[in-house]
Design a protein around this motif. Structure first.
Motif, PDB file in Angstrom:
ATOM      1  N   ASN A  34     -21.329 -18.881 -32.473  1.00 16.64           N
ATOM      2  CA  ASN A  34     -21.939 -17.738 -31.797  1.00 16.64           C
ATOM      3  C   ASN A  34     -23.147 -18.174 -30.978  1.00 16.64           C
ATOM      4  O   ASN A  34     -23.385 -17.648 -29.875  1.00 16.64           O
ATOM      5  N   ALA A  35     -23.938 -19.117 -31.511  1.00 20.08           N
ATOM      6  CA  ALA A  35     -25.084 -19.633 -30.755  1.00 20.08           C
ATOM      7  C   ALA A  35     -24.620 -20.312 -29.472  1.00 20.08           C
ATOM      8  O   ALA A  35     -25.240 -20.149 -28.409  1.00 20.08           O
ATOM      9  N   ARG A  36     -23.521 -21.056 -29.557  1.00 20.64           N
ATOM     10  CA  ARG A  36     -22.981 -21.696 -28.343  1.00 20.64           C
ATOM     11  C   ARG A  36     -22.540 -20.647 -27.329  1.00 20.64           C
ATOM     12  O   ARG A  36     -22.772 -20.796 -26.124  1.00 20.64           O
ATOM     13  N   ASP A  76     -30.583 -18.503 -44.288  1.00 21.87           N
ATOM     14  CA  ASP A  76     -31.813 -18.741 -43.532  1.00 21.87           C
ATOM     15  C   ASP A  76     -31.780 -20.085 -42.820  1.00 21.87           C
ATOM     16  O   ASP A  76     -32.237 -20.205 -41.674  1.00 21.87           O
ATOM     17  N   LEU A  77     -31.249 -21.113 -43.486  1.00 19.69           N
ATOM     18  CA  LEU A  77     -31.162 -22.436 -42.877  1.00 19.69           C
ATOM     19  C   LEU A  77     -30.268 -22.409 -41.638  1.00 19.69           C
ATOM     20  O   LEU A  77     -30.622 -22.960 -40.589  1.00 19.69           O
ATOM     21  N   ARG A  78     -29.129 -21.754 -41.747  1.00 15.81           N
ATOM     22  CA  ARG A  78     -28.194 -21.697 -40.611  1.00 15.81           C
ATOM     23  C   ARG A  78     -28.791 -20.906 -39.450  1.00 15.81           C
ATOM     24  O   ARG A  78     -28.604 -21.270 -38.284  1.00 15.81           O
ATOM     25  N   LEU A  83     -31.525 -20.881 -34.096  1.00  9.27           N
ATOM     26  CA  LEU A  83     -32.713 -20.546 -33.302  1.00  9.27           C
ATOM     27  C   LEU A  83     -33.308 -21.784 -32.653  1.00  9.27           C
ATOM     28  O   LEU A  83     -33.726 -21.753 -31.482  1.00  9.27           O
ATOM     29  N   ASP A  84     -33.355 -22.883 -33.394  1.00 10.28           N
ATOM     30  CA  ASP A  84     -33.879 -24.129 -32.824  1.00 10.28           C
ATOM     31  C   ASP A  84     -33.046 -24.548 -31.607  1.00 10.28           C
ATOM     32  O   ASP A  84     -33.595 -24.994 -30.589  1.00 10.28           O
ATOM     33  N   GLN A  85     -31.738 -24.395 -31.717  1.00 11.46           N
ATOM     34  CA  GLN A  85     -30.856 -24.740 -30.603  1.00 11.46           C
ATOM     35  C   GLN A  85     -31.118 -23.840 -29.398  1.00 11.46           C
ATOM     36  O   GLN A  85     -31.181 -24.311 -28.252  1.00 11.46           O
ATOM     37  N   LEU A  86     -31.269 -22.546 -29.643  1.00  9.41           N
ATOM     38  CA  LEU A  86     -31.504 -21.608 -28.547  1.00  9.41           C
ATOM     39  C   LEU A  86     -32.868 -21.845 -27.901  1.00  9.41           C
ATOM     40  O   LEU A  86     -33.005 -21.772 -26.668  1.00  9.41           O
ATOM     41  N   ARG A 118     -39.578 -20.403 -26.804  1.00 11.57           N
ATOM     42  CA  ARG A 118     -40.188 -19.932 -28.047  1.00 11.57           C
ATOM     43  C   ARG A 118     -39.858 -18.462 -28.269  1.00 11.57           C
ATOM     44  O   ARG A 118     -39.476 -17.734 -27.340  1.00 11.57           O
ATOM     45  N   ILE A 119     -40.020 -18.051 -29.520  1.00 11.45           N
ATOM     46  CA  ILE A 119     -39.824 -16.646 -29.872  1.00 11.45           C
ATOM     47  C   ILE A 119     -41.093 -15.897 -29.526  1.00 11.45           C
ATOM     48  O   ILE A 119     -42.161 -16.160 -30.073  1.00 11.45           O
ATOM     49  N   THR A 120     -40.975 -14.963 -28.593  1.00 12.26           N
ATOM     50  CA  THR A 120     -42.154 -14.223 -28.135  1.00 12.26           C
ATOM     51  C   THR A 120     -42.279 -12.845 -28.771  1.00 12.26           C
ATOM     52  O   THR A 120     -43.324 -12.199 -28.637  1.00 12.26           O
TER      53      THR A 120
END
Length: 554
Positions: A34-36, A76-78, A83-86, A118-120
């Motif tokens: 889904n992230a991809r 949470d890990l997944r 999020l790190d990838q995005l 970053r998450i804003t």
């Protein structure tokens, strides 16, 4: 107190903001995949539409509904890995995604804005629903605060799905300074749902003097269908854009931002007919269930009757003729017209078609059962044996060739138990499970308007299970026009038997039908999944105990 982010970059020249709605089909549980898909869609939205912000559906990172996957220790890990990838993707556009968010040990159904790596901003859904097919309070805490984030110079308020159906979230976002609302949705389809959405959005936008972007999920997930139909409504309550239902896409809308954030209106699609709308939902549901679960093909029993005829048409439209296998399994009671019509439809639709008589197997069973059955009269036992032999054949083909069995029962039959456990109920998925019999006829006629694939006499002849000489459904049930009206009142609107009788229906019919509904819960619990198209499908919507002493009529 509202949650606010730091200001983004300056507004576009001419005070324009391009919002792209990513109306996509996500796979529940496939967080990396889904992230991809989110990244691919965001890059496409930038390249094709010059997007400033790309809005994705509710819980797009996990898919919806993730159910007890939310309780897995590795959740949470997944989520963090995704999020790190995005955040590392170096996108020019801001993206707004739906995902589970944990805060102080509590899990929330949330939205996050990722901008410039970053998450804003983060938002927690304030009204997790817990009715009909929804069970969110099992997993999610309730948010309490509005969230307004500056995106390219526009103060944008975030909300998630049910928040827009309730008073408070939009109002508090507007009070906190929002000039545009982004609403992330996983809103499942039922008949008439799109009209209700429009009416709600028009009222909310007009009442609060603010434009609303409604981004909805599309795709099938088990029995649920998410139909898309994403919308943009301006501050006057006028629909400025409507995305197609039942199809994926990226839908761009330009906003001018001066005193108000005003969408540039687009031509709206024609209102689809009800049969077209429902048929599209059924096709999408079959396609996604088969494909997402990795089946190569499907197989079904083609009897020459209307239910299997419509199911075959749906299957071919969903998967293509090369992935559909139809099997006629005649017996001594099978009419010649049934054999002829099944063969005609199979050839017309170009599917693999075979005929296997169940006569030898039936005779072998009856020979084995001759001693225990001695001195008894034939009854439904012998009828059910025919259905169960057919179920064994279909399941054998399924096991050998990896083809999922599509069952063909409709909602009227499921309601009153007019079906055979381990017989015609044996299979993996039922496209018509929530489709009343009278609607089956209407959908068959609609499908023939596209191209004539169902023989006319399949639609015009009296329905019959053909399990006994001269048998017709009306011998065991009220006329379907009456039956479906009684079922609508009892199953979908919760009328008592006495209240239905007061509507003008015969007492004998009402008491018979309501009793059949009540005593056949045990069958429905063992039925395959099926596509939900009403507000009260059998399954997550209607959960009655099998063992109970509730009396009908009250």
């Amino acid at each position: 107190m509202s949650q606010r982010s730091e200001a983004g970059s300056d507004a576009k020249p001419g005070n324009r903001l391009t919002v792209v709605i990513a109306q996509l089909d996500f796979l529940v549980g496939d967080i990396p995949g889904n992230a991809r898909d989110i990244l691919e869609a965001a890059r496409s939205a930038e390249r094709v539409h010059g997007a400033d912000v790309v809005v994705f559906p509710e819980l797009c990172l996990t898919g919806y509904p993730p159910e007890d996957l939310l309780l897995r220790p590795s959740l949470d890990l997944r989520i963090q890995e995704a999020l790190d990838q995005l955040m590392a993707a170096e996108l020019d556009a801001a993206i707004v995604i739906g995902l589970p968010l944990r805060e102080k040990g509590l899990l929330y159904n949330g939205a996050a804005v990722i901008d410039k790596g970053r998450i804003t901003a983060r938002y927690f859904k304030q009204f997790p629903p817990n009715y009909q097919v929804f069970d969110e309070k099992r997993y999610f805490a309730e948010g309490t605060e509005p969230c307004v984030v500056d995106i390219r110079g526009v103060p944008v308020g975030l909300t998630v799905c049910e928040d827009i159906w309730s008073d408070g979230p939009i109002e508090s976002a507007v009070a906190a300074g929002a000039k545009l609302i982004l609403n992330l949705n996983a809103s499942p389809y039922d008949i008439g749902k799109q009209a209700r959405r429009k009416a709600l959005l028009e009222r909310k936008a007009q009442a609060n003097g603010i434009s609303i972007v409604y981004a909805n999920l599309v795709g099938g997930q088990d029995e649920l269908i998410f139909d898309g139909g994403s919308l943009v409504v301006d501050q006057y309550g006028q629909v400025a854009m409507e995305a197609p239902q039942f199809s994926e896409g990226l839908y761009a809308v330009d906003f001018t931002h001066e005193r108000h954030c005003q969408p540039v209106s687009q031509p709206l699609p024609e209102e689809p007919s009800l049969p077209h709308n429902i048929y599209s939902a059924l096709v999408l549901g079959v396609r996604d269930y088969v494909n997402k679960n990795g089946f190569k093909s499907v197989v079904l029993g083609l009897s020459g009757g209307i239910d299997s005829a419509l199911t075959l048409a749906i299957a071919v439209d969903a998967l293509g003729a090369d992935r559909v296998r139809a099997v006629m399994m005649p017996f001594r009671y099978t009419a010649d017209m049934s054999r002829e019509d099944a063969s005609t439809q199979a050839k017309t639709m170009g599917v693999q078609y075979e005929v296997y008589s169940i006569e030898p197997m039936y005779d072998a069973f009856m020979q084995t059962l001759a001693e225990p059955f001695a001195g008894t009269e034939p009854d439904t036992t012998e009828e059910n044996l025919q259905a169960r032999i057919r179920g064994v054949i279909l399941m054998a083909l399924s096991n050998k060739f990896g083809a999922m069995v599509l069952t063909t029962g409709n909602k009227s039959e499921m309601a009153v138990g007019y079906s055979t456990l381990y017989g015609d109920m044996a299979g993996g998925f039922d496209a018509l499970k929530d489709v009343p019999k009278t609607l089956v006829f209407e959908l068959a006629r609609y499908r023939n308007e596209i191209s004539p694939v169902i023989p006319d006499r399949v639609i015009s002849r009296p329905p019959s299970a053909e399990l006994a000489p001269g048998q017709e459904d009306k011998d065991s049930l009220p006329d379907y026009a009456v039956l479906d009206q009684i079922l609508n009142l009892y199953v979908e609107r919760d009328y008592s038997a006495e209240a239905i009788i007061a509507e003008g229906y015969e007492r004998a019919d009402v008491e018979r039908v309501t009793r059949l509904v009540d005593v056949n819960e045990y069958k429905r619990r063992q039925a395959p999944l099926g596509i939900r198209i009403t507000e009260r499908g059998f399954g997550k919507d209607r959960r009655y105990p099998i063992t109970n002493g509730w009396k009908i009529g009250k």
